[in-house]
Design a protein around this motif. Structure first.
Motif, PDB file in Angstrom:
ATOM      1  N   ALA A 298      20.612 -10.404  58.328  1.00 36.55           N
ATOM      2  CA  ALA A 298      20.089  -9.401  57.400  1.00 36.55           C
ATOM      3  C   ALA A 298      21.217  -8.725  56.633  1.00 36.55           C
ATOM      4  O   ALA A 298      21.081  -8.417  55.441  1.00 36.55           O
ATOM      5  N   LEU A 299      22.336  -8.487  57.316  1.00 39.34           N
ATOM      6  CA  LEU A 299      23.485  -7.880  56.644  1.00 39.34           C
ATOM      7  C   LEU A 299      24.050  -8.809  55.574  1.00 39.34           C
ATOM      8  O   LEU A 299      24.415  -8.363  54.474  1.00 39.34           O
ATOM      9  N   ALA A 300      24.112 -10.114  55.884  1.00 38.33           N
ATOM     10  CA  ALA A 300      24.642 -11.079  54.919  1.00 38.33           C
ATOM     11  C   ALA A 300      23.752 -11.176  53.684  1.00 38.33           C
ATOM     12  O   ALA A 300      24.257 -11.389  52.569  1.00 38.33           O
ATOM     13  N   TYR A 301      22.459 -11.008  53.863  1.00 39.60           N
ATOM     14  CA  TYR A 301      21.527 -11.053  52.728  1.00 39.60           C
ATOM     15  C   TYR A 301      21.330  -9.679  52.084  1.00 39.60           C
ATOM     16  O   TYR A 301      20.461  -9.510  51.243  1.00 39.60           O
ATOM     17  N   ARG A 302      22.125  -8.718  52.496  1.00 36.87           N
ATOM     18  CA  ARG A 302      22.080  -7.349  51.962  1.00 36.87           C
ATOM     19  C   ARG A 302      20.690  -6.741  52.082  1.00 36.87           C
ATOM     20  O   ARG A 302      20.204  -6.055  51.180  1.00 36.87           O
ATOM     21  N   TRP A 306      18.658   1.309  56.612  1.00 35.66           N
ATOM     22  CA  TRP A 306      18.283   2.169  57.722  1.00 35.66           C
ATOM     23  C   TRP A 306      16.772   2.159  57.946  1.00 35.66           C
ATOM     24  O   TRP A 306      16.308   2.110  59.086  1.00 35.66           O
ATOM     25  N   ASP A 307      15.994   2.204  56.867  1.00 33.29           N
ATOM     26  CA  ASP A 307      14.534   2.213  57.000  1.00 33.29           C
ATOM     27  C   ASP A 307      14.025   0.928  57.641  1.00 33.29           C
ATOM     28  O   ASP A 307      13.135   0.960  58.499  1.00 33.29           O
ATOM     29  N   LEU A 309      15.730  -1.110  59.590  1.00 35.89           N
ATOM     30  CA  LEU A 309      16.181  -1.145  60.979  1.00 35.89           C
ATOM     31  C   LEU A 309      15.299  -0.245  61.851  1.00 35.89           C
ATOM     32  O   LEU A 309      14.888  -0.631  62.953  1.00 35.89           O
ATOM     33  N   ARG A 310      15.007   0.934  61.359  1.00 33.60           N
ATOM     34  CA  ARG A 310      14.157   1.864  62.113  1.00 33.60           C
ATOM     35  C   ARG A 310      12.761   1.285  62.323  1.00 33.60           C
ATOM     36  O   ARG A 310      12.189   1.388  63.419  1.00 33.60           O
ATOM     37  N   GLU A 311      12.209   0.657  61.286  1.00 32.91           N
ATOM     38  CA  GLU A 311      10.880   0.068  61.405  1.00 32.91           C
ATOM     39  C   GLU A 311      10.878  -1.092  62.395  1.00 32.91           C
ATOM     40  O   GLU A 311       9.946  -1.256  63.178  1.00 32.91           O
ATOM     41  N   SER A 312      11.955  -1.896  62.378  1.00 35.41           N
ATOM     42  CA  SER A 312      12.064  -3.013  63.317  1.00 35.41           C
ATOM     43  C   SER A 312      12.118  -2.520  64.759  1.00 35.41           C
ATOM     44  O   SER A 312      11.474  -3.085  65.654  1.00 35.41           O
ATOM     45  N   VAL A 313      12.882  -1.452  64.992  1.00 33.79           N
ATOM     46  CA  VAL A 313      12.981  -0.891  66.341  1.00 33.79           C
ATOM     47  C   VAL A 313      11.632  -0.336  66.783  1.00 33.79           C
ATOM     48  O   VAL A 313      11.185  -0.556  67.928  1.00 33.79           O
ATOM     49  N   TYR A 314      10.954   0.361  65.884  1.00 37.15           N
ATOM     50  CA  TYR A 314       9.646   0.946  66.226  1.00 37.15           C
ATOM     51  C   TYR A 314       8.634  -0.143  66.584  1.00 37.15           C
ATOM     52  O   TYR A 314       7.935  -0.051  67.605  1.00 37.15           O
TER      53      TYR A 314
END
Length: 473
Positions: A298-302, A306-307, A309-314
């Motif tokens: 995800a970082l490589a594809y920019r 934060w939003d 990442l937060r949604e993925s964790v939730y």
């Protein structure tokens, strides 16, 4: 009523509660604790508590109430419930679930599906039904990476379905491709469903992954052969694209597209799966590697914000909690059910039918197929499959083989009308004009292909056992 009759009543009450719409995990826990209180009730313990109280000098109201609660809580079902909760929390296999889920949710939000679909479409341009083949391949790869049927069908419904309809593909044909392809992640490793089955059956997850590879590729291959054959026999279902649409791309351009869209995701999946199958890491360690790889991707594809990442964790926490609490409730329920003699009632009934092993397998698969209408795959695996597991030794059925058949069968729960959840996922994002009747019509041939794959595995069980025996003996 005898204890076995109470056990049957317990199972019937639970099934009725499901159809009334009660939350399944909490219903399991309530049934387990409620009927377990009866099963483990010891009147002598409460009597001894009252004797101890009355032996004291002038007991007050508070002492009497305290003694009542002490007697009420002095029941082994509460110890059992606590122990089952701790067992789920400390289960090494189940710890892989939140990590794989996190990897899937992060990859889902990495915005690589669009580029992946375009790349595979260009690569398969000379095949009949090239766009449908690309959609199937994208679904298979993305479903394998995420393991989340709803996410795959929804994203591909927003991306690939409008493209296929714009290319004048038949609506039912295009809809069936996306619905069926989105379910492949249930079977192809690293599948979350296989992890749940491993925890429920005590079968090695490594052997399950090895055993699922060939059946997974077999089913995906049957899908592709069906699509290409239908497009060849009836070109109106999937018209060929204009030559100037793709021929202007050079081989170097296509290679670069593959390098930047296909290979990163494929490498992530192969790295996770290879680490497990070759014994380089436990499933939990490999899942942690996959979660880190998903973040880097995800970082490589920019696309790592934060939003997101937060949604993925939730979403990871919510889904993991649902699965784990369902395990707590299921293990408590099944322990009480077995203690009351319900397991022996089921066993005696099935053995009394004097079925052959093939007849037993067919009966079990029909029951699981029917359960797939009102229930999700997780509920079937955690709640009902353990009822069949004690019967497998009587019929000489390997639990590994049984698990792969279930993984194939459970795909039908997402595709069979009228409760085909993948159809409803697709309908929610489909362009105007795409009706549920079109989607239901499109998925029916894939149900036949799933049954065909199950029949082939019945006839050639080496499709399941070859890789586990070759790798692990």
């Amino acid at each position: 009523m005898t204890d076995p009759q109470i056990a049957v009543l317990m199972l019937a009450t639970f099934i009725l509660s499901i159809f009334l719409g009660f939350p399944i995990a909490f219903t399991l826990m309530a049934m387990g604790v409620g009927f377990g209180y009866y099963a483990y009730f010891d009147a002598g313990r409460q009597w001894r508590a009252y004797e101890k109280l009355m032996a004291s000098d002038d007991p007050g109201t508070f002492d009497i109430v305290s003694a009542w609660f002490e007697g009420f809580l002095n029941n082994r079902i509460f110890d059992l419930f606590v122990n089952q909760t701790y067992s789920v929390m400390s289960n090494d296999v189940l710890t892989a679930i939140p990590l794989f889920l996190f990897m899937g949710y992060v990859v889902e939000r990495a915005n690589i599906v669009n580029a992946l679909f375009d790349t595979l479409y260009v690569s398969a341009k000379r095949l009949p039904g090239a766009m449908a083949v690309a959609a199937l391949a994208t679904c298979a790869l993305f479903a394998t990476a995420t393991g989340i049927v709803g996410a795959v069908v929804t994203l591909m419904g927003m991306l690939a379905l409008p493209s296929m309809l714009k290319a004048r593909y038949d609506t039912s044909f295009a809809s069936g491709v996306i619905c069926a392809g989105g379910c492949l992640g249930i079977l192809i490793p690293p599948s979350i469903m296989l992890i749940v089955y491993a925890a429920a059956s005590n079968v090695s997850i490594v052997k399950l992954y090895a055993g699922a590879l060939l059946p997974g590729f077999l089913l995906a291959g049957l899908y592709i052969v069906y699509v290409v054959t239908r497009a060849t026999l009836n070109p109106k279902l999937a018209p060929k694209p204009p030559e100037d649409e793709t021929d202007h791309l050079s081989a170097a351009t296509i290679a670069w597209m593959l390098l930047t869209s296909f290979f990163p995701l494929a490498f992530l999946i192969l790295a996770v799966l290879g680490a497990i199958l070759f014994g380089l890491a436990t499933p939990s360690e490999a899942a942690a590697l996959g979660a880190l790889g998903g973040l880097l991707l995800a970082l490589a594809y920019r696309a790592l914000t934060w939003d997101r990442l937060r949604e993925s964790v939730y979403l990871t926490v919510r889904t993991s909690a649902m699965v784990c609490w369902m395990f707590v409730g299921s293990w408590t329920f099944s322990s009480v059910f077995s203690y009351l003699g319900g397991e022996s009632v089921v066993e005696e009934f099935v053995l009394g039918l004097e079925m052959s092993p093939i007849a037993f397998l067919i009966m079990a698969q029909i029951i699981i197929f029917l359960l797939g209408w009102p229930l999700e795959w997780s509920e079937i695996i955690i709640i009902f499959v353990p009822i069949f597991l004690p019967l497998l030794p009587h019929f000489g059925v390997d639990p590994l083989f049984f698990g792969i058949l279930i993984a194939l069968n459970l795909q039908t729960s997402f595709l069979t009308p009228p409760m085909a959840m993948s159809a409803y996922y697709l309908k929610g994002v489909a362009p105007p004009g795409v009706e549920l009747t079109h989607i239901f019509s499109g998925v029916m041939p894939y149900l036949v292909l799933i049954v065909t794959a199950m029949a082939l595995i019945y006839i050639f069980p080496s499709l399941v056992f070859y890789l586990p025996e070759l790798a692990y003996g």
